[in-house]
Design a protein around this motif. Structure first.
Motif, short mmCIF file in Angstrom:
data_model
loop_
_atom_site.label_atom_id
_atom_site.label_comp_id
_atom_site.label_asym_id
_atom_site.label_seq_id
_atom_site.Cartn_x
_atom_site.Cartn_y
_atom_site.Cartn_z
N ARG A 2 0.77 -1.34 0.09
CA ARG A 2 0.05 -0.03 0.00
C ARG A 2 0.81 1.23 0.01
O ARG A 2 1.79 1.38 0.75
CB ARG A 2 -0.79 0.03 1.26
N GLY A 3 0.70 2.23 -0.81
CA GLY A 3 1.22 3.56 -0.90
C GLY A 3 2.62 3.58 -2.00
O GLY A 3 3.21 4.66 -1.91
N TYR A 4 2.58 2.46 -2.58
CA TYR A 4 3.67 2.61 -3.54
C TYR A 4 3.34 2.08 -5.02
O TYR A 4 2.41 1.54 -5.19
CB TYR A 4 4.87 1.38 -3.13
N PHE A 5 4.16 2.73 -5.83
CA PHE A 5 3.77 2.39 -7.49
C PHE A 5 4.36 1.26 -7.98
O PHE A 5 3.77 0.66 -8.71
CB PHE A 5 4.37 3.88 -8.24
N GLU A 21 -4.57 9.54 -3.28
CA GLU A 21 -3.40 9.35 -3.84
C GLU A 21 -3.67 7.63 -4.28
O GLU A 21 -3.00 7.41 -5.23
CB GLU A 21 -2.03 9.24 -2.52
N ARG A 22 -3.99 6.85 -3.48
CA ARG A 22 -4.05 5.56 -3.88
C ARG A 22 -5.05 5.22 -5.20
O ARG A 22 -4.67 4.50 -6.10
CB ARG A 22 -4.88 4.63 -2.71
N ALA A 26 -2.10 6.23 -12.91
CA ALA A 26 -0.81 6.61 -13.19
C ALA A 26 -0.19 5.21 -13.84
O ALA A 26 0.83 5.18 -14.56
CB ALA A 26 0.17 6.84 -11.91
N GLU A 27 -0.72 4.12 -13.56
CA GLU A 27 -0.37 2.82 -14.19
C GLU A 27 -1.11 2.79 -15.77
O GLU A 27 -0.86 1.83 -16.41
CB GLU A 27 -1.03 1.83 -13.51
N THR A 54 -10.12 5.81 -15.30
CA THR A 54 -10.41 5.19 -14.11
C THR A 54 -10.93 6.39 -13.36
O THR A 54 -10.45 7.42 -13.29
CB THR A 54 -9.29 4.79 -13.19
N PRO A 55 -12.38 6.32 -12.63
CA PRO A 55 -13.06 7.51 -11.99
C PRO A 55 -12.43 7.58 -10.48
O PRO A 55 -12.09 6.67 -9.76
CB PRO A 55 -14.41 7.14 -12.13
N ILE A 56 -12.31 8.81 -10.31
CA ILE A 56 -11.65 9.21 -8.73
C ILE A 56 -12.80 9.69 -8.05
O ILE A 56 -13.52 11.01 -8.42
CB ILE A 56 -10.64 10.15 -9.01
#
Length: 608
Positions: free
Chosen positions: A5-8, A338-339, A345-346, A351-353
């Motif tokens: 969690r929290g990493y790309f 951020e998650r 970013a991928e 993708t809706p936020i």
């Protein structure tokens, strides 16, 4: 494998790279940044305020203590001045009585001296001595001791050297038998009469030092502070610990004191910080020195220091608690955002936020969704609009200027044909054909300066027929500029204006001069005429468009200026110099580009 969690990027648990990345992410987390920033700012403000308050209060305490000491020393100085003035008044009275008496041995003088003695309890003796040290007269009547060393005593030698009153340092009176009083002597050289003769002598008045001692003892500067008195030579007149001074058990640094008549300073010569205040008695030159110990003054400083230390500790504890809570409250919805953004970013731009929380976070997620949907469309639309706009500007300018040329030239040809001047018409038509061949230039907008000068030469040939040789013209150019590039049709509108507005209405022959040269990498073309000229208001309004032409098409000069600015940059174009009845000079400036160097119109447009 599940992503941490929290990493790309997925990292192998336990690896060094994973640990470093995790630590770096934590250090850069918004919660930690907010918490540390809030703590640092609040703590810094608290420390700065505390330091400022401490410095202010500490300085105020020192200033008040120093001021209080100065006031006390001023009061002592004032009291001693009054006392010394009283001593001087008694001395003046004694001097007057002696000098006004017909004879020094007169009984009347003794009565007056006795009366003077009874008027002051501190007056010990009044006596007159010859310059050789012999006793002449005095009161109370006592026998003078032998071997007193009168001639070497300071009060006696000082009185003989000056006609002013001199004050001695305190000393034991040893002149008369049975009297050993601690006194201050006042002496002066006077004249008196004895047996009808005028003689010179030394008048001496001894005052008991007890009064000065009592005035000085009353000074209290804190628990340990005191005041002492020095004479002009640095000898101690009074000191509350005089026995310790004589015994060498106490030391006073008197050198800085003797340098100034009025001074306050900090002294550390004895190993302790002490505030020193110096005042000087005007009559005697004695220096009243006040001494206050620094550690007694800074008691308030220590109390304030303890309070501020306690205050800072409480503030820091409260700041830590509040900063942790606020940073968590702010960072929690942002971490959720951020998650979600990580999925975008991928590569999944659809993708809706949807993140709830603070108003700003909700707005950020909604706007981010809109940005993803329209970013490409907006970029393409902006590029298209800008390209269309700039191309349209060039096309409009070109379409404005070409009809302007044709209108004026054909108008001149028609007038010649109407007059039956066939040869002139043939010549004009030939020049017109060459004129239009250069104007068309096979659709090119860029030509050489040589072609532009040929173009304007044909135009001037045509116009010379129209104006019936009313003007002359000359065209000069440096060889190195002839093959340089220029946008076409920049000279004809300027020359046309010179003819119509400068030369046509002149009674005399006109002159149009055209020169082209190269200077510091710039092409400089000047078109000058000796016509009627223009006012400053007209010159200022030509390029702004506020001044319109009343003949011809009225679209030439300003369009030339705009075209040059579009191709080369807004810092290039036309400049006017004109005076009424003196003529006009138009200067064209743009960068020099050889004929072999292609001018990319699209590239030039993007630099606008």
């Amino acid at each position: 494998m599940n992503k941490p969690r929290g990493y790309f990027f997925p990292l192998r648990p336990g690896s060094r790279k994973s640990g470093r990345l995790r630590l770096s992410s934590k250090l850069r987390s918004i919660q930690l940044i907010i918490m540390l920033t809030f703590m640092a700012v609040t703590a810094a403000v608290a420390v700065i305020v505390s330091v400022m308050l401490y410095g202010k209060f500490a300085n105020t305490a020192e200033e008040n203590a120093n001021l209080n000491m100065q006031q006390i020393i001023e009061q002592v100085n004032y009291n001693l001045e009054l006392y010394v003035k009283g001593m001087g008044s008694i001395f003046a009275t004694a001097e007057k009585q002696i000098t006004s008496t017909p004879s020094i041995d007169s009984p009347l003088l003794y009565e007056r001296m006795d009366t003077l003695m009874s008027s002051r309890e501190d007056l010990v003796s009044v006596a007159v001595f010859t310059p050789q040290g012999q006793y002449v007269v005095g009161t109370p009547g006592q026998t003078m001791r032998m071997n007193t060393g009168l001639e070497s005593q300071s009060w006696f030698t000082t009185a003989k050297r000056t006609s002013e009153i001199s004050y001695s340092a305190p000393h034991i009176q040893n002149l008369f038998k049975g009297r050993y009083t601690w006194v201050v002597s006042i002496s002066k050289l006077i004249q008196y009469r004895e047996n009808g003769e005028l003689r010179t002598g030394v008048l001496l008045l001894d005052f008991n030092f007890r009064t000065i001692d009592e005035l000085s003892k009353q000074v209290k500067l804190g628990k340990r502070g005191y005041a002492y008195i020095l004479d002009p030579l640095g000898n101690i007149v009074y000191h509350p610990q005089q026995q310790l001074i004589y015994a060498g058990l106490k030391y006073e640094n008197v050198e800085p004191v003797l340098e100034y008549a009025y001074r306050s300073y900090l002294d550390e010569s004895t190993g302790e910080k002490r505030f020193i205040t110096v005042r000087t008695l005007a009559q005697t030159g004695w220096k009243i020195v006040g001494v206050a110990y620094y550690d007694e003054i800074v008691t308030t400083k220590r109390d304030l220091n303890q309070f501020l230390a306690w205050f800072l500790g409480v503030v820091l504890v409260c700041v830590i608690a509040v900063s942790v809570f606020l940073s968590w409250l702010i960072a929690s919805p942002i971490r959720k955002l951020e998650r979600t953004v990580k999925q975008v970013a991928e590569g999944d731009l659809n993708t809706p936020i949807n993140v709830s929380g603070a108003y700003e976070v909700e707005q950020l997620s909604r706007r981010f969704n809109m940005m993803l949907q329209r970013i490409r469309q907006l970029m393409e639309q902006i590029i298209y609009e800008q390209e269309t706009k700039r191309k349209g500007e060039l096309e409009v300018l070109q379409s404005q200027i070409n009809p302007h040329f044709l209108y004026n030239t054909l108008n001149s040809v028609i007038r010649l044909a109407e007059r039956g001047k066939t040869d002139e018409v043939v010549t004009m038509i030939q020049s017109l054909s060459r004129f239009f061949r250069i104007s068309l230039s096979k659709g090119k907008n860029i030509i050489t300066i040589q072609e532009e000068l040929d173009h304007i030469r044909h135009y001037l040939v045509i116009q010379s027929f129209r104006f019936r040789n009313k003007f002359r013209y000359e065209i000069t150019a440096q060889e190195e500029v002839l093959e340089c590039q220029t946008i076409k049709l920049i000279l004809q509108p300027i020359v046309e204006n010179a003819l119509y507005h400068g030369i046509e209405m002149m009674p005399d022959e006109g002159l149009i001069s055209i020169s082209a040269g190269l200077q510091d990498g710039l092409i400089i073309i000047r078109v000058s005429d000796n016509g009627l000229g223009m006012s400053k208001e007209t010159v200022n309004g030509i390029l702004s468009g506020s001044v319109k032409s009343t003949s011809g098409s009225g679209v030439g000069v300003r369009n030339v200026h705009e075209r040059i600015g579009l191709y080369y940059g807004r810092e290039y174009g036309l400049a006017f110099q004109s005076e009424l009845e003196e003529g006009t000079v138009v200067t064209i400036v743009f960068p020099a580009r050889p004929a072999g160097e292609a001018m990319d119109e699209q590239k030039e447009e993007t630099n606008l």
